[in-house]
Design an enzyme around this catalytic site. Structure first.
Site, PDB file in Angstrom:
ATOM      1  N   TYR A   1     -25.279  73.413 -34.723  1.00 45.31           N
ATOM      2  CA  TYR A   1     -26.084  72.196 -34.775  1.00 45.31           C
ATOM      3  C   TYR A   1     -25.242  70.990 -35.222  1.00 45.31           C
ATOM      4  O   TYR A   1     -24.501  71.044 -36.200  1.00 45.31           O
ATOM      5  CB  TYR A   1     -27.260  72.350 -35.755  1.00 45.31           C
ATOM      6  CG  TYR A   1     -27.904  71.013 -36.061  1.00 45.31           C
ATOM      7  CD1 TYR A   1     -28.716  70.392 -35.106  1.00 45.31           C
ATOM      8  CD2 TYR A   1     -27.643  70.343 -37.254  1.00 45.31           C
ATOM      9  CE1 TYR A   1     -29.273  69.151 -35.357  1.00 45.31           C
ATOM     10  CE2 TYR A   1     -28.196  69.098 -37.510  1.00 45.31           C
ATOM     11  CZ  TYR A   1     -29.009  68.502 -36.558  1.00 45.31           C
ATOM     12  OH  TYR A   1     -29.540  67.257 -36.792  1.00 45.31           O
TER      13      TYR A   1
ATOM     14  N   HIS B   1     -27.005  54.966 -35.951  1.00 49.00           N
ATOM     15  CA  HIS B   1     -27.751  55.087 -37.199  1.00 49.00           C
ATOM     16  C   HIS B   1     -27.437  53.976 -38.205  1.00 49.00           C
ATOM     17  O   HIS B   1     -27.983  53.974 -39.303  1.00 49.00           O
ATOM     18  CB  HIS B   1     -27.489  56.464 -37.826  1.00 49.00           C
ATOM     19  CG  HIS B   1     -28.258  57.568 -37.163  1.00 49.00           C
ATOM     20  ND1 HIS B   1     -28.107  57.883 -35.837  1.00 49.00           N
ATOM     21  CD2 HIS B   1     -29.210  58.426 -37.643  1.00 49.00           C
ATOM     22  CE1 HIS B   1     -28.909  58.876 -35.526  1.00 49.00           C
ATOM     23  NE2 HIS B   1     -29.603  59.222 -36.605  1.00 49.00           N
TER      24      HIS B   1
ATOM     25  N   ASN C   1     -24.759  62.454 -43.557  1.00 51.42           N
ATOM     26  CA  ASN C   1     -25.774  63.357 -44.101  1.00 51.42           C
ATOM     27  C   ASN C   1     -25.577  63.482 -45.609  1.00 51.42           C
ATOM     28  O   ASN C   1     -24.559  64.014 -46.047  1.00 51.42           O
ATOM     29  CB  ASN C   1     -25.615  64.750 -43.471  1.00 51.42           C
ATOM     30  CG  ASN C   1     -26.731  65.106 -42.509  1.00 51.42           C
ATOM     31  OD1 ASN C   1     -27.197  66.229 -42.483  1.00 51.42           O
ATOM     32  ND2 ASN C   1     -27.142  64.152 -41.707  1.00 51.42           N
TER      33      ASN C   1
ATOM     34  N   TYR D   1     -50.798  52.194 -83.088  1.00 50.35           N
ATOM     35  CA  TYR D   1     -50.089  53.263 -82.384  1.00 50.35           C
ATOM     36  C   TYR D   1     -48.724  52.813 -81.854  1.00 50.35           C
ATOM     37  O   TYR D   1     -47.772  53.591 -81.801  1.00 50.35           O
ATOM     38  CB  TYR D   1     -50.917  53.759 -81.199  1.00 50.35           C
ATOM     39  CG  TYR D   1     -52.057  54.673 -81.531  1.00 50.35           C
ATOM     40  CD1 TYR D   1     -52.411  54.951 -82.850  1.00 50.35           C
ATOM     41  CD2 TYR D   1     -52.802  55.266 -80.517  1.00 50.35           C
ATOM     42  CE1 TYR D   1     -53.459  55.790 -83.148  1.00 50.35           C
ATOM     43  CE2 TYR D   1     -53.860  56.109 -80.798  1.00 50.35           C
ATOM     44  CZ  TYR D   1     -54.191  56.371 -82.120  1.00 50.35           C
ATOM     45  OH  TYR D   1     -55.241  57.205 -82.396  1.00 50.35           O
TER      46      TYR D   1
ATOM     47  N   ARG E   1     -46.670  53.326 -84.944  1.00 56.38           N
ATOM     48  CA  ARG E   1     -46.748  54.635 -85.589  1.00 56.38           C
ATOM     49  C   ARG E   1     -46.402  55.782 -84.638  1.00 56.38           C
ATOM     50  O   ARG E   1     -45.797  56.784 -85.034  1.00 56.38           O
ATOM     51  CB  ARG E   1     -48.163  54.821 -86.141  1.00 56.38           C
ATOM     52  CG  ARG E   1     -48.364  56.078 -86.921  1.00 56.38           C
ATOM     53  CD  ARG E   1     -49.704  56.177 -87.635  1.00 56.38           C
ATOM     54  NE  ARG E   1     -50.734  55.278 -87.187  1.00 56.38           N
ATOM     55  CZ  ARG E   1     -51.975  55.660 -86.872  1.00 56.38           C
ATOM     56  NH1 ARG E   1     -52.307  56.939 -86.906  1.00 56.38           N
ATOM     57  NH2 ARG E   1     -52.894  54.767 -86.519  1.00 56.38           N
TER      58      ARG E   1
ATOM     59  N   PHE F   1     -29.372  68.285 -47.499  1.00 56.15           N
ATOM     60  CA  PHE F   1     -29.402  66.821 -47.414  1.00 56.15           C
ATOM     61  C   PHE F   1     -30.701  66.224 -47.932  1.00 56.15           C
ATOM     62  O   PHE F   1     -30.796  65.025 -48.167  1.00 56.15           O
ATOM     63  CB  PHE F   1     -29.214  66.372 -45.960  1.00 56.15           C
ATOM     64  CG  PHE F   1     -30.126  67.093 -44.991  1.00 56.15           C
ATOM     65  CD1 PHE F   1     -31.497  66.889 -45.020  1.00 56.15           C
ATOM     66  CD2 PHE F   1     -29.616  67.998 -44.074  1.00 56.15           C
ATOM     67  CE1 PHE F   1     -32.342  67.558 -44.149  1.00 56.15           C
ATOM     68  CE2 PHE F   1     -30.460  68.667 -43.196  1.00 56.15           C
ATOM     69  CZ  PHE F   1     -31.819  68.442 -43.231  1.00 56.15           C
TER      70      PHE F   1
ATOM     71  N   GLU G   1     -38.346  65.857 -38.114  1.00 57.09           N
ATOM     72  CA  GLU G   1     -38.082  65.683 -39.549  1.00 57.09           C
ATOM     73  C   GLU G   1     -39.422  65.310 -40.174  1.00 57.09           C
ATOM     74  O   GLU G   1     -39.741  64.146 -40.409  1.00 57.09           O
ATOM     75  CB  GLU G   1     -37.019  64.602 -39.757  1.00 57.09           C
ATOM     76  CG  GLU G   1     -35.686  65.014 -39.149  1.00 57.09           C
ATOM     77  CD  GLU G   1     -34.715  63.857 -38.945  1.00 57.09           C
ATOM     78  OE1 GLU G   1     -35.087  62.693 -39.223  1.00 57.09           O
ATOM     79  OE2 GLU G   1     -33.593  64.119 -38.501  1.00 57.09           O
TER      80      GLU G   1
END
Length: 515
Positions: free
Chosen positions: A54, A84, A196, A284, A287, A333, A422
């Site tokens: 792949y 990309h 990746n 608070y 404290r 990834f 994906e």
């Protein structure tokens, strides 16, 4: 100049900071080079066997059913990086880019990515010459890692894209010349190995985490000074209480506040104070500070654990196992562990500011501040005619409200990509961006608390401070004078915020408590 050695397995948060912010030189160990070379040879042997691998001789994502002939393998990798490189928005700061480059080089040196050593050394040469690829901030969903941002980084390795060098933008080809490199021709799998991974979200996370630890120390200082301004009770920080509920963060925060207040005559304690002098307990936000701020400390430590594992992991796909002679496709990834860690960090930071704003409000409120004037109006000014520090709480509340909206976890969302192949993504980069925004808001809130606490101390006469809080008070007063009559607080807040951001207050805390 400091040198940081990388080998794929031993990088630390502090080393990332040294390279990202102090421009420490990066050196690749010989063992790492040898291991990376062996990984490449193993991949080449597998390719000769003509098996299906792949991303090496197939398409990517939803296109992985397409077999790629040997003559197109190089073009496949180059096209991957070009196609990309689709991020948008403002460019990342040089410190984020430097961290990304270091982290990517380190993970490739594990020897499981099938990449040639010269690809990694080109990244390191650029880094050491302070040449930083143009990487836009937005465009990653943290699914197959930070595909788009890392592609923008890889473009420069091809002699494409652009980069920043000593304050000016230059072409990718010129960037390589400056670093003494030549454009790379990507071989099989190398484009996929470069883009990746989770390095954008980890880089942002590392820088934000470091600054969050500084913020925590700053808020400890602000809390201690506020206790003195309030004439508050120190008993809630007694070690005996913390030992009965021994969360590490709770114990640490209480110890630090006690250390800052050591020697103080402005706080009350059950052994020496009369309970008839005001309320026997504080609100608070004073404290319960060890319990709340301590939980934030534990959450930051959890995130640190995740980031230090991630920065020394192999995060691309597929991964080569030279000893076994196999290449296995998996999901290292995926950014989910980092995304969840960053979401938790964002929540932890927001708590610090949320509680800080409540202490600001208490110090300004005459029904809670044990005898101080309303809104800490300056001595000699007339309440009503003068508003004192009334409006700084408005600013703090606006910042806290914004941060509350940002604490919604990015990792709870998923929008499928690549034709639903994906189909579950991490949204880790979104978590990183949110954490950074909350951090900035919280730095301002802590600055406002320091401003208000210092004014309260002045109105008490400024005598009897603890050893640590005296140094904090003096540091603030060197930059910002006491409020005697109304003035714009904008410059005062910005001045203190610069001290907070640069770690000046945090360093005082470290020196005062010895840790």
């Amino acid at each position: 100049m400091a040198q940081i050695k990388i080998d794929g397995s031993h990088l630390t948060l502090d080393q990332v900071l040294q390279v990202a912010r102090e421009n420490a030189q990066t050196v690749i160990t010989e063992k790492a080079i040898s291991r990376t070379r062996n990984g490449r040879k193993a991949l080449e042997r597998l390719l000769e066997e003509k098996g299906v691998i792949y991303g090496v001789n197939t398409g990517f994502g939803a296109l992985s059913n397409f077999r790629i002939p040997p003559e197109d393998l190089r073009q496949l990798q180059t096209n991957l990086i070009r196609s990309h490189s689709s991020s948008i928005g403002e460019p990342h700061s040089s410190e984020v880019v430097r961290a990304m480059m270091l982290l990517r080089a380190n993970t490739l040196l594990k020897g499981n990515s099938g990449i040639r050593p010269e690809v990694v050394s080109t990244i390191v040469k650029l880094l050491n010459k302070r040449v930083h690829p143009y990487i836009p901030e937005k465009g990653s969903v943290g699914a197959s890692g930070d595909l788009s941002p890392l592609s923008h980084m890889a473009l420069v390795l091809l002699g494409e894209g652009s980069a920043e060098s000593h304050g000016r933008w230059i072409t990718g080809r010129k960037a390589l010349e400056v670093s003494g490199s030549v454009p790379l021709k990507l071989e099989a799998k190398e484009g996929l190995a470069l883009n990746n991974g989770t390095q954008q979200m980890v880089a942002m996370g590392c820088l934000c985490l470091h600054d969050s630890y500084q913020l925590l120390a700053t808020v400890e200082a602000a809390l201690a000074l506020s206790l003195e301004a309030l004439k508050g009770w120190v008993d809630a920080f007694d070690d005996r209480i913390q030992r009965l509920r021994p969360h590490p963060g709770q114990q640490t925060v209480a110890q630090h506040v006690r250390g800052l207040l050591k020697g103080s005559r402005m706080i009350r304690a059950i052994e020496r104070s009369d309970h008839s002098d005001g309320r026997p307990q504080d609100p608070y936000s004073f404290r319960c500070a060890p319990q709340v701020m301590g939980a934030s400390k534990d959450a930051l430590d959890f995130t640190r654990q995740i980031l230090e594992v991630e920065m020394n992991s192999a995060t691309d796909n597929p991964l080569i196992f030279p000893e076994d002679g196999v290449c296995i496709s998996g999901g290292n990834f995926h950014g989910q562990p980092v995304a969840m860690g960053l979401d938790i960090m964002a929540l932890a930071i927001s708590y610090l500011a949320n509680m800080s704003e409540r202490r600001i409000s208490a110090l300004l409120d005459p029904s809670l501040n044990n005898g101080l004037p309303a809104f800490l109006v300056g001595g000699g000014s007339k309440p009503g005619v003068s508003s004192g520090l009334m409006a700084v709480q408005y600013t703090a509340t606006s910042l806290v409200a914004e941060s509350k909206l940002l604490t919604h976890p990015a990792s709870s969302d998923s929008i499928p990509t690549s034709s639903n192949f994906e189909d579950f993504v991490s949204m880790g980069p979104g978590a990183a961006h949110k954490a950074r925004a909350i951090l900035e808001n919280s730095q301002y809130v802590a600055s406002i608390e320091l401003l208000v606490a210092a004014q309260g101390v002045d109105l008490r006469g400024g005598r009897g401070l603890g050893g640590g809080t005296r140094r904090v008070f003096q540091a603030v007063r060197r930059k910002v004078p006491s409020l005697t009559e109304d003035r714009s607080s904008h410059d005062d807040i910005e001045m203190i915020r610069s001290m907070v951001r640069d770690g000046e207050i945090a360093r005082i805390v470290t020196q005062a408590v010895g840790s």
